[in-house]
Design a protein around this motif. Sequence first.
Motif, PDB file in Angstrom:
ATOM      1  N   THR A  82     -26.470 -55.436  52.124  1.00  0.00           N
ATOM      2  CA  THR A  82     -25.428 -54.849  51.276  1.00  0.00           C
ATOM      3  C   THR A  82     -26.033 -53.780  50.374  1.00  0.00           C
ATOM      4  O   THR A  82     -25.458 -52.697  50.196  1.00  0.00           O
ATOM      5  N   LEU A  83     -27.194 -54.093  49.816  1.00  0.00           N
ATOM      6  CA  LEU A  83     -27.901 -53.097  49.004  1.00  0.00           C
ATOM      7  C   LEU A  83     -28.244 -51.866  49.844  1.00  0.00           C
ATOM      8  O   LEU A  83     -28.156 -50.730  49.364  1.00  0.00           O
ATOM      9  N   GLY A  84     -28.615 -52.092  51.095  1.00  0.00           N
ATOM     10  CA  GLY A  84     -28.921 -50.979  51.985  1.00  0.00           C
ATOM     11  C   GLY A  84     -27.723 -50.066  52.188  1.00  0.00           C
ATOM     12  O   GLY A  84     -27.876 -48.839  52.305  1.00  0.00           O
ATOM     13  N   ARG A  85     -26.505 -50.641  52.219  1.00  0.00           N
ATOM     14  CA  ARG A  85     -25.299 -49.816  52.351  1.00  0.00           C
ATOM     15  C   ARG A  85     -25.151 -48.891  51.142  1.00  0.00           C
ATOM     16  O   ARG A  85     -24.765 -47.726  51.277  1.00  0.00           O
ATOM     17  N   LEU A  86     -25.453 -49.424  49.961  1.00  0.00           N
ATOM     18  CA  LEU A  86     -25.374 -48.592  48.760  1.00  0.00           C
ATOM     19  C   LEU A  86     -26.440 -47.494  48.771  1.00  0.00           C
ATOM     20  O   LEU A  86     -26.181 -46.350  48.405  1.00  0.00           O
ATOM     21  N   ARG A  87     -27.629 -47.859  49.204  1.00  0.00           N
ATOM     22  CA  ARG A  87     -28.725 -46.886  49.226  1.00  0.00           C
ATOM     23  C   ARG A  87     -28.463 -45.786  50.251  1.00  0.00           C
ATOM     24  O   ARG A  87     -28.992 -44.665  50.118  1.00  0.00           O
ATOM     25  N   ALA A  88     -27.637 -46.088  51.257  1.00  0.00           N
ATOM     26  CA  ALA A  88     -27.332 -45.094  52.287  1.00  0.00           C
ATOM     27  C   ALA A  88     -26.366 -44.022  51.790  1.00  0.00           C
ATOM     28  O   ALA A  88     -26.254 -42.953  52.409  1.00  0.00           O
TER      29      ALA A  88
END
Length: 392
Positions: free
Chosen positions: A320-326
């Motif tokens: 989920t954090l990766g989605r934000l970082r993307a």
Amino acid sequence: MKTNELRVLFVVDAMKGRNGVGAYFQDLVAHLDGKVARAELVCPSLEEPHPCQGVSMPIPGDPTQRLFFPKMRELTALVWEMKPHVIVIPGPGIFSLGAYWVARKLGIPVCVTFQTDYDRLVQLYWGPRLARLAGGLLNWLNRTLFRGSSAVATICESMIADARAAGARHPQLVGTPLGPEFVNRPPAPLAEPLDSVLYVGRLAAEKNLERFLAMAEQRPDCRFTVAGDGPLRPLVEEHARRLPNLHFLGWCSREQVVEQLDAHQVLVLPSSVEAFGTVALEALARQRLVITTPVCGINQWPALARVLTVAAPDEGLADTLGRLRALTPAARRERAEAGRHAALAMNQEAVDGWLQVLQGCARQGAVLPKPRRSPTVAVLRRLSTHQARPGL
């Protein structure tokens, strides 16, 4: 009766500023100041003990929390001196039940709030048999309070159905207010890149901290911070010793929470049981990105859901954090700014909604049965006449 003529007494068992319920009413009373004739908050406090606060004992399984008993003489003195039009209590608790008893004896309308999923909590902490017994007792107390109250208020849509099932006739939905610390101070700009993540709250089973700690292990390129206290503190301390990117602060004051929110870019609320999630609203108000789990009640408010990042049921929080970082930095800034606007709008709606609930509840005083004479109240009244203090 006009709202600016109302006198409202809030009697809460939760310790002031130590959990979501305590913070909720602390913030609400602060916002009502100047909008009603008088708003008073009675709740236990470790730092500034209330005159109505009596002896206490540790809560089994959680030495960071205490169960306080009210001084009924002092509480009766306050009610008698204040003559509130409404007494507000947040569900079953020793302070709340004491205030409910006084209100019923004196013919004062009661507003009960329903903002905790007791069944889920007791299942987390106790075995099946004890959970059924404790859950049954709490549900019975809730039904009793609902039947004897003039108004019932709850903080998310799903709990309206639960309140009706528990016996509330016309439960009303109210928003969640924000403390002045989170609203009045201009927020710091969202930094780039996205590399700092924060958890704020109780360190307890219902918060599902294992998922947050697992995310810290999976993302060594990010800085993770935990602020709070509770029975799972040893688990957090052990991970903090082992992981160089995980920092543990312990319990923080509200001013410190504001500072920590401003020093991080993302707040994560990994809860498995969460009626609302006030800290997520506070993070939005500080113009920060917020990750929640599907169970969090804050997701049920459409205007807030649009600015939250909700983890999918089968998705790890690191993903989920990766989605934000993307997202692009501009897209993240836009979401953070929209989050602050949505949080401030919720704050105003919450205060306006509460004023309507309190005004409607106060009107019920005219149709309540006349209170019967009570020898116990008479004794407390005589004692309070002699013991009441101007500062109470």
